[in-house]
Enzyme design. Structure first.
Site, mmCIF file in Angstrom:
data_model
loop_
_atom_site.group_PDB
_atom_site.id
_atom_site.type_symbol
_atom_site.label_atom_id
_atom_site.label_comp_id
_atom_site.label_asym_id
_atom_site.label_seq_id
_atom_site.Cartn_x
_atom_site.Cartn_y
_atom_site.Cartn_z
ATOM 1 C CD GLU A 64 -88.141 -56.373 -87.002
ATOM 2 O OE1 GLU A 64 -88.316 -56.623 -85.794
ATOM 3 O OE2 GLU A 64 -87.315 -55.540 -87.422
ATOM 4 C CG ASN A 65 -87.290 -62.612 -87.538
ATOM 5 O OD1 ASN A 65 -87.392 -61.830 -86.594
ATOM 6 N ND2 ASN A 65 -86.600 -63.730 -87.453
#
Lengths: 214, 249, 249, 214
Positions: free
Chosen positions: D49-50
């Site tokens: 998700e980064n």
């Protein structure tokens, strides 16, 4: 008696008010003329809402690239330093208040800054709004470029717009062929008179009470 | 192995049923997926709802789809143009329904569908006819209207290059609605000039990650790109060049 | 000529007053604008509200700003980490205020600020402690909570390369919050490894257009990039390498 | 009597249920083990998700790149075909329902699919949520990977979560060291039993009524 300046002179007058470094969106139609008068050697960034910042002039006729157009669907070029982005990012840029100036045409502007420029409300006309409503509420300064009067002599600066609105209280300044007006909490302030116009002659033409600039 | 390529445009648009909502990319002619639209026309799907910025130009692409009588309704921001005669005729004859949406709200509503946002407050259109009947709210002294997502069953878009995972890059202002429409449809179908090998697209420059793409069809490089000079299509004003002029050259 | 470059990091952070809200880019150490944070520490600005995904790692960067006692409140999603001892101590001592926001709502609220969205309905956090007191609504059978934009006076971010107009490209997952924070602050300040000539960044690959950037400072290429091999900083688990190990090498 | 499989065996079991072509997010902690058991030669895309889709395995120790990390801030690599994006785009991908599967740890899962995995609610503990709430509501299928019981023998599958929730009704399947459970409108359905476990023995351990798979 001279009471009107030409559309090109008006475009040049608007261009003179745009500072170096500004990010500017020029609406479809007459406002695109402003680009022709931006000062040589100064960097002013043109935004086109279909996804380009750093728009350049029209290409040579033999070098038209159909993938590279402006919001009016005319062929354009991209300057070194340009950036492309998609429509949601482009309108986020506008809606988020990041553009310094946009210049739009108008059917009517009211003294509280309402703008009507997308529909005359005629029955049977096909409505089309495009990015006008987003531009109207998006830029830090919304300049309107318009004739003072319609071809049939009706004022385009009015107390209350009769045509369907594009945006409420959004116009900061109106550049007309007769004079330049700031929209203020006190209504229209005459910022600059062209030719032999006077505040009194404009009040007579518009049927509005105007405030002279201090 | 993941390979989203299909053999041709007909295979790409297979399964689009009557009554489907179809987003079609492009702003005017730039980025319009003409080969996919032609295949959709050939498929015969009818009663479609189309989402596009415009309502067709000239007699090709989206205009041809309208002319074929396959479209029940169009959701767009700017239907009326110098060369929108096909739409104009259908609209005046009451044969097509129009939902007019300000361009930025159109874009943001499409993005919201792709991003799982239930609704959002937009300042665009406040106090105008296009906000009538919509929920309004003042937030921090500014007026907003509540806008809902626009989703589609299918998106037909045009990109420049893809890989077999469906990663996409676009070209210039032909990018326009492609990246957001790709996120907002159940099935996203893409035509590209060229499919390149996996790893040949710069991961820093991919605009649409493959997660949003279902089918890819390569339609070949456009002649004016291949030849390095533009030789047809539109003039400086964006109007179609006369066919006779093209034939004479 | 537009030239957003400033001479050094001290000039870049000039004018950040006591009490300012400052977004700081980065996810953990990746993309953390360490030189700008060091300059902010040197500036002595106090009572700051900081928006970041985390609350500092180890003793450098954001952690050092906290340790200097300059931060009144932090808005973040994940303060507690193996190496967040500076924050942990301040929090337990009641010396710093914490506003915890789910990471995706944090990102979307920052984007909303930059995009002029008044508020939006998010499905994230519905029915949890972090949605308590928030307006809830069911839309199309799904529950959402209303989330508001997060704005800042300043954003300090780190990018890879810039040009003098402020166009930015990032590197790998160091991109993270930089592009959205750049849009959400009144003044956006960027440190980059290198400023390149105008036109040297591919306009198709620019991630942050210069419109969002106010000041750019080049801080020089990081040694591990220059030398082509990583020789310090973090181990495979993301923990800081012991200083002694670095000195010994 | 064998009632538990190892964490690695459980990770392998989860990996076996992920079809080729799926886009998967593996939560911090035990779920990252699943990556080690994804079938060789099949293409399954890992999302972190980064800001990375197409995440590869950990780098060689001498090739750590501090700009290239996963959500747990561990060094990773990017595969050919990867793409980077910013945080708003990354969470739009999750929230918009584009991920096929995410695998998360849990403190508790309730029989209606509520997940509690971010806070034990202990006074004085420093809260941290990260992307857990977004992952919980984002993926098409949310798989939980957990022991059936806590170290002190308390059930982690419960009628109602006592710990603060991460998401409501979001879990589709629970992979435990004793058995695999589907979350259905009728509560937990026992999908697969490991070792000598029976539906009856699990009901006794959990104090819950369970439904056998058809």
């Amino acid at each position: 008696m001279t009471t009107r300046i030409s559309r090109n002179d008006l475009a040049a007058r608007i261009a003179a008010d745009i500072p170096e470094g500004a990010v500017v969106n020029l609406g479809i139609g007459a406002p695109t003329l402003v680009a022709n008068f931006l000062p040589e050697g100064e960097e002013i960034l043109l935004h086109t809402e279909n996804g380009l910042l750093g728009m350049g002039p029209a290409p040579e006729a033999g070098a038209v690239d159909p993938d590279l157009i402006n919001a009016g669907k005319q062929a354009v070029t991209a300057l070194p330093g340009a950036a492309y982005f998609h429509h949601a990012d482009s309108f986020a840029m506008m809606r988020g208040g990041h553009l310094d100036v946009c210049v739009l045409g108008a059917f009517q502007v009211s003294q509280n800054g309402d703008l009507a420029n997308w529909s005359t409300g005629e029955p049977g006309a096909i409505p089309a709004v495009g990015g006008a409503m987003d531009l109207a509420i998006g830029a830090k300064d919304v300049y309107v470029m318009t004739d003072l009067l319609t071809k049939s002599g009706e004022p385009k600066l009015v107390e209350t717009c009769a045509y369907p609105l594009t945006g409420v209280g959004c116009v900061s300044r109106v550049y007309t062929d007769h004079a330049i007006f700031d929209v203020t909490p006190d209504g229209f302030v005459v910022r600059e008179l062209f030719g032999d116009n006077t505040v009194a002659s404009l009040e007579a033409a518009l049927g509005l009470s105007l405030t002279p600039k201090d | 192995m993941i390979d989203k390529q299909v053999a041709d445009a007909a295979a790409a648009v297979a399964g689009i049923p009557d009554g489907a909502t179809v987003m079609i990319g492009g702003f005017g002619r730039a980025g319009q997926p003409v080969e996919l639209i032609d295949a959709l026309i050939a498929s015969g799907a009818r009663e479609l709802t189309i989402v596009n910025n415009n309502a067709g130009n000239g007699d090709t692409g989206l205009a041809a789809l309208l002319a074929a009588g396959q479209v029940r309704k169009i959701v767009c921001s700017f239907p009326r143009q110098a060369d929108s005669w096909v739409f104009d005729g259908l609209y005046r004859a009451g044969e097509i329904e129009l939902e007019l949406v300000p361009q930025g709200n159109l874009a943001e509503r499409i993005r919201a569908a792709g991003a799982g946002i239930g609704a959002f407050f937009s300042p665009t259109g406040v106090g105008t006819l296009l906000a009538e009947g919509k929920e309004e709210r003042e937030i921090d002294g500014r007026r907003y209207v509540l806008e809902y997502p626009i989703r589609a069953d299918f998106a037909l878009i045009s990109a420049y290059r893809a890989d077999r995972w469906g990663n996409l890059v676009y070209r210039e202002t032909a990018r326009n609605f492609g990246p957001i429409m790709a996120t907002a449809a159940t099935t996203t179908i893409v035509q590209v000039d060229e499919v390149v090998g996996l790893g040949h697209l710069d991961p820093e420059a991919v605009v649409t990650p493959g997660i949003f793409v279902d089918r890819v069809v390569a339609v070949g490089e456009r002649p004016w790109l291949r030849d390095g000079v533009f030789v047809g299509g539109v003039d400086l004003e964006g109007s179609p060049l006369a066919a006779s002029a093209e034939e004479a050259s």
